[in-house]
Design an enzyme around this catalytic site. Structure first.
Site, PDB file in Angstrom:
ATOM      1  N   LYS A  22      16.986  -7.581  -5.063  1.00 49.38           N
ATOM      2  CA  LYS A  22      15.673  -8.218  -5.314  1.00 49.38           C
ATOM      3  C   LYS A  22      14.560  -7.183  -5.149  1.00 49.38           C
ATOM      4  CE  LYS A  22      13.662 -10.676  -1.947  1.00 49.38           C
ATOM      5  NZ  LYS A  22      12.289 -10.216  -1.618  1.00 49.38           N
ATOM      6  N   ASN A  23      14.643  -6.394  -4.074  1.00 50.36           N
ATOM      7  CA  ASN A  23      13.525  -5.500  -3.760  1.00 50.36           C
ATOM      8  C   ASN A  23      13.554  -4.196  -4.539  1.00 50.36           C
ATOM      9  OD1 ASN A  23      12.671  -7.502  -2.130  1.00 50.36           O
ATOM     10  ND2 ASN A  23      13.315  -6.560  -0.213  1.00 50.36           N
ATOM     11  N   ARG A  92       5.056 -11.685  -3.024  1.00 50.06           N
ATOM     12  CA  ARG A  92       4.413 -10.496  -2.462  1.00 50.06           C
ATOM     13  C   ARG A  92       4.319  -9.425  -3.543  1.00 50.06           C
ATOM     14  NH1 ARG A  92       1.177  -8.191   1.441  1.00 50.06           N
ATOM     15  NH2 ARG A  92       1.747  -6.013   1.762  1.00 50.06           N
ATOM     16  N   ARG A 121       0.599  -9.704   6.476  1.00 47.55           N
ATOM     17  CA  ARG A 121       0.890  -9.044   5.174  1.00 47.55           C
ATOM     18  C   ARG A 121      -0.389  -8.425   4.587  1.00 47.55           C
ATOM     19  NH1 ARG A 121       5.949 -11.081   3.267  1.00 47.55           N
ATOM     20  NH2 ARG A 121       6.308  -8.999   2.447  1.00 47.55           N
ATOM     21  N   PRO A 122      -1.084  -7.576   5.365  1.00 51.25           N
ATOM     22  CA  PRO A 122      -2.305  -6.954   4.829  1.00 51.25           C
ATOM     23  C   PRO A 122      -1.991  -6.013   3.667  1.00 51.25           C
ATOM     24  CG  PRO A 122      -1.706  -5.967   6.922  1.00 51.25           C
ATOM     25  CD  PRO A 122      -0.764  -7.110   6.710  1.00 51.25           C
ATOM     26  N   ILE A 123      -3.012  -5.610   2.915  1.00 53.74           N
ATOM     27  CA  ILE A 123      -2.792  -4.672   1.801  1.00 53.74           C
ATOM     28  C   ILE A 123      -3.721  -3.459   1.931  1.00 53.74           C
ATOM     29  CG2 ILE A 123      -1.950  -6.401   0.144  1.00 53.74           C
ATOM     30  CD1 ILE A 123      -4.784  -6.520  -1.019  1.00 53.74           C
ATOM     31  N   ASP A 124      -4.198  -3.227   3.141  1.00 53.76           N
ATOM     32  CA  ASP A 124      -5.154  -2.119   3.357  1.00 53.76           C
ATOM     33  C   ASP A 124      -4.580  -0.758   2.995  1.00 53.76           C
ATOM     34  OD1 ASP A 124      -3.496  -2.796   5.590  1.00 53.76           O
ATOM     35  OD2 ASP A 124      -4.512  -1.247   6.725  1.00 53.76           O
ATOM     36  N   ARG A 397      14.781 -17.603  -3.057  1.00 52.16           N
ATOM     37  CA  ARG A 397      13.913 -16.483  -3.466  1.00 52.16           C
ATOM     38  C   ARG A 397      14.720 -15.195  -3.532  1.00 52.16           C
ATOM     39  NH1 ARG A 397       8.157 -16.608  -0.638  1.00 52.16           N
ATOM     40  NH2 ARG A 397       8.075 -14.803  -2.007  1.00 52.16           N
TER      41      ARG A 397
HETATM   42  C1  EPZ Z   1       8.873  -4.996   1.448  1.00 51.03           C
HETATM   43  O1  EPZ Z   1       7.741  -5.760   1.806  1.00 51.03           O
HETATM   44  C2  EPZ Z   1       9.974  -6.010   1.137  1.00 51.03           C
HETATM   45  N1  EPZ Z   1       9.558  -6.873   0.031  1.00 51.03           N
HETATM   46  C3  EPZ Z   1      10.239  -6.885   2.376  1.00 51.03           C
HETATM   47  O2  EPZ Z   1      11.337  -7.743   2.057  1.00 51.03           O
HETATM   48  C4  EPZ Z   1      10.661  -5.956   3.524  1.00 51.03           C
HETATM   49  O3  EPZ Z   1      10.834  -6.740   4.694  1.00 51.03           O
HETATM   50  C5  EPZ Z   1       9.583  -4.896   3.764  1.00 51.03           C
HETATM   51  O4  EPZ Z   1       9.324  -4.169   2.531  1.00 51.03           O
HETATM   52  C6  EPZ Z   1       9.980  -3.892   4.831  1.00 51.03           C
HETATM   53  O5  EPZ Z   1      11.173  -3.270   4.478  1.00 51.03           O
HETATM   54  C7  EPZ Z   1       9.648  -6.380  -1.239  1.00 51.03           C
HETATM   55  O6  EPZ Z   1      10.051  -5.250  -1.459  1.00 51.03           O
HETATM   56  C8  EPZ Z   1       9.229  -7.314  -2.322  1.00 51.03           C
HETATM   57  P1  EPZ Z   1       5.713  -3.089   3.969  1.00 51.03           P
HETATM   58  P2  EPZ Z   1       6.293  -5.035   1.958  1.00 51.03           P
HETATM   59  O7  EPZ Z   1       4.494  -2.842   3.168  1.00 51.03           O
HETATM   60  O8  EPZ Z   1       6.145  -3.991   0.929  1.00 51.03           O
HETATM   61  C9  EPZ Z   1       2.335  -3.457   7.245  1.00 51.03           C
HETATM   62  C10 EPZ Z   1      12.534  -9.768   1.989  1.00 51.03           C
HETATM   63  O9  EPZ Z   1      12.943 -10.550   2.853  1.00 51.03           O
HETATM   64  N2  EPZ Z   1       1.408  -3.158   6.136  1.00 51.03           N
HETATM   65  O10 EPZ Z   1       6.701  -1.972   4.164  1.00 51.03           O
HETATM   66  O11 EPZ Z   1       5.275  -6.092   2.073  1.00 51.03           O
HETATM   67  C11 EPZ Z   1       2.942  -4.849   7.089  1.00 51.03           C
HETATM   68  O12 EPZ Z   1       2.081  -5.842   7.613  1.00 51.03           O
HETATM   69  C12 EPZ Z   1      11.134  -9.178   2.082  1.00 51.03           C
HETATM   70  O13 EPZ Z   1      13.212  -9.377   0.991  1.00 51.03           O
HETATM   71  C13 EPZ Z   1       0.068  -2.957   6.433  1.00 51.03           C
HETATM   72  O14 EPZ Z   1      -0.347  -3.023   7.578  1.00 51.03           O
HETATM   73  O15 EPZ Z   1       6.493  -4.342   3.390  1.00 51.03           O
HETATM   74  C14 EPZ Z   1       4.219  -4.735   7.877  1.00 51.03           C
HETATM   75  O16 EPZ Z   1       3.933  -4.933   9.257  1.00 51.03           O
HETATM   76  C15 EPZ Z   1      10.383  -9.657   3.323  1.00 51.03           C
HETATM   77  N3  EPZ Z   1      -0.786  -2.701   5.402  1.00 51.03           N
HETATM   78  C16 EPZ Z   1       4.648  -3.278   7.649  1.00 51.03           C
HETATM   79  O17 EPZ Z   1       3.475  -2.595   7.187  1.00 51.03           O
HETATM   80  C17 EPZ Z   1      -0.354  -2.621   4.094  1.00 51.03           C
HETATM   81  O18 EPZ Z   1      -1.197  -2.351   3.197  1.00 51.03           O
HETATM   82  C18 EPZ Z   1       5.742  -3.153   6.603  1.00 51.03           C
HETATM   83  O19 EPZ Z   1       5.251  -3.679   5.391  1.00 51.03           O
HETATM   84  C19 EPZ Z   1       1.018  -2.826   3.827  1.00 51.03           C
HETATM   85  C20 EPZ Z   1       1.884  -3.094   4.859  1.00 51.03           C
END
Ligand code: EPZ
Length: 418
Positions: A22-23, A92, A121-124, A397
């Site tokens: 999926k990812n 997401r 789930r911030p996007i900063d 999902r």
């Molecule tokens: C991806 O999410 C995966 N989703 C998630 O899988 C997975 O748990 C995650 O990576 C970690 O491996 C997809 O690929 C679609 P991150 P993503 O950005 O990209 C913080 C599943 O079950 N962060 O690596 O959202 C965030 O809050 C899903 O298949 C910021 O602070 O994960 C988190 O604490 C769930 N600011 C950490 O980083 C940002 O701009 C990791 O998030 C982005 C993230």
């Protein structure tokens, strides 16, 4: 409303072919809009997240057709660069579209993304990366508005190795002239898969799988055929299910090394694991020993996406385990539901201590997010009596007809509509 009805106590035996990741599929679907020629993706997995992503692409004007298990995408007549919240809020991965649309149109208007409720789930990190590339970013009325007419290449350091931000910035840079470097990049296998897909379309991306990714911008991308990797989290889920139920299962199609972190913990405590080429064999007597302390981490550490499933295993291990969730701040929603089934779990902040019990007991439980719901299914496979799992939309999902895959291995599980 679908629910899953399970009768616990069956061992698992047989073989299972793992579906595409999926990812991996989600960022690759987003990246397909960078190309104005036909893309063919193999082994399309019918998860609701990938289906929603296809709807997003169609809303932008892409043509998508499925033949057998291939997906044919034609984004040549893409006309739109904005995504409404009704679609963006479903997944997401709509946030990945930002990078892809900036790469294609040098502008984008995307509503805030959705996704599993496992934290803020911030996007900063995404947005600060775009700004570093010279993109004008505004956030208003629930939309992210980007103007990238002055986008340049740059060297950018991520404050956290975010998977999504790494992928988004890779997509934004492949058609930007000059050299862009992403430092402290995420190193997950799905990032390498995205690099391989982009390069198959004629991009010039190097270093994925390490903390430094270098992108040399090219003028145009061309069509290609591509087979995304298989889903290591689904494979890990079935490995853990076998450790819990007892049995002998051959998991096919996944690179063993993607699961090294959990194999190191489970082999010889919870089960016996061997591998040859892309096949992983797991054998268990169904009496797992506690695996001690596990801390989730970015790749190659223990994946946060297997934390809930590992907790389900810990509830029936002989001995006590500690699970620390370091990646997301609110990813223990499965705990109260596991306790309803007789589990002995204590949580403080990001730390959970699990004391193994002799038996779990079947109960009506509710899943609240994708992997947490998977953990309730695993618990139902071993619980005494019947378990009804609600919230099946969450599990759909990221798993396709999980009840068919598990019953194919001997589990007593079926989907019921009420
Ligand atoms: C991806 O999410 C995966 N989703 C998630 O899988 C997975 O748990 C995650 O990576 C970690 O491996 C997809 O690929 C679609 P991150 P993503 O950005 O990209 C913080 C599943 O079950 N962060 O690596 O959202 C965030 O809050 C899903 O298949 C910021 O602070 O994960 C988190 O604490 C769930 N600011 C950490 O980083 C940002 O701009 C990791 O998030 C982005 C993230």
């Amino acid at each position: 409303m679908s629910k899953l009805l399970l009768h616990g106590g069956k061992r698992l035996n047989g073989e299972i072919e793992i579906s595409a990741a999926k990812n991996s599929y989600l960022p690759i679907l987003a990246a397909s809009v960078l190309c104005e020629e036909k893309i063919i993706l193999h082994n399309y997995p019918c998860y609701t997240d990938t289906e929603n992503m296809c709807e997003i692409l169609k809303s932008l004007g892409a043509k998508i057709e499925k033949n057998n298990d291939n997906l044919v995408i034609d984004a040549s007549s893409l006309s739109e660069y904005s995504i409404e919240s009704a679609l963006a809020g479903q997944v997401r991965s709509s946030i990945f579209m930002l990078g892809a649309l900036l790469g294609r149109f040098k502008k984008a208007k995307v509503a805030y993304p959705g996704g599993c409720e496992i934290g803020a789930r911030p996007i900063d990190i995404h947005l600060s990366g775009f700004r570093r590339l010279g993109v004008k970013v505004e956030e208003k009325h629930g939309f992210i508005l980007c103007d990238a007419k002055n986008m340049t290449s740059a060297s950018l350091l991520l404050e956290f190795p975010s998977v999504g931000a790494t992928e988004s910035l890779m997509m934004a840079s492949v058609l930007t002239s000059g050299q862009t470097k992403i430092l402290n990049a995420a190193q997950e296998p799905e990032i390498v898969d995205l690099q391989n897909f982009l390069n198959k379309m004629g991009a010039d991306v190097r270093g994925a799988g390490t903390s430094e990714i270098v992108i040399n911008g090219v003028k145009k991308l061309h069509g290609c055929e591509f087979s995304p990797i298989k889903d290591r989290i689904i494979a890990g889920t079935y490995l853990i299910a076998t450790a819990m139920c007892g049995g002998d299962v051959l998991i096919k199609g996944v690179n063993f090394h993607y699961l090294q972190a959990i194999v190191d913990k489970l082999d010889k405590t919870a089960c016996l694991i061997s591998h040859k080429n892309d096949k992983i064999r797991v054998i268990s007597d169904g009496k797992p020993k506690a695996f001690g302390k596990i801390e989730t981490a970015v790749y190659p550490g223990v994946p946060t996406d297997l934390q809930a499933q590992l907790m389900a295993l810990a509830t029936i291990c002989e001995g006590s385990s500690m699970i620390v969730e370091n990646v997301f701040e609110s990813r223990f929603k499965h705990v109260p539901e596991l306790i309803k089934m007789g589990a002995d779990i204590h949580v403080k902040d990001r730390v959970s201590v699990v004391h193994g019990v002799k038996h779990l007991y079947g109960a009506p439980v509710t899943g609240l997010e994708l992997r947490g719901t998977a953990s309730l299914v695993l618990a139902g496979l071993v619980a005494e009596g019947y378990t009804i799992v609600s919230g099946v939309k969450h599990i759909d999902r990221g798993y396709h007809r999980i009840e068919e895959e598990l019953s194919g291995l001997g589990a007593d599980i079926r989907r019921i509509e009420d």
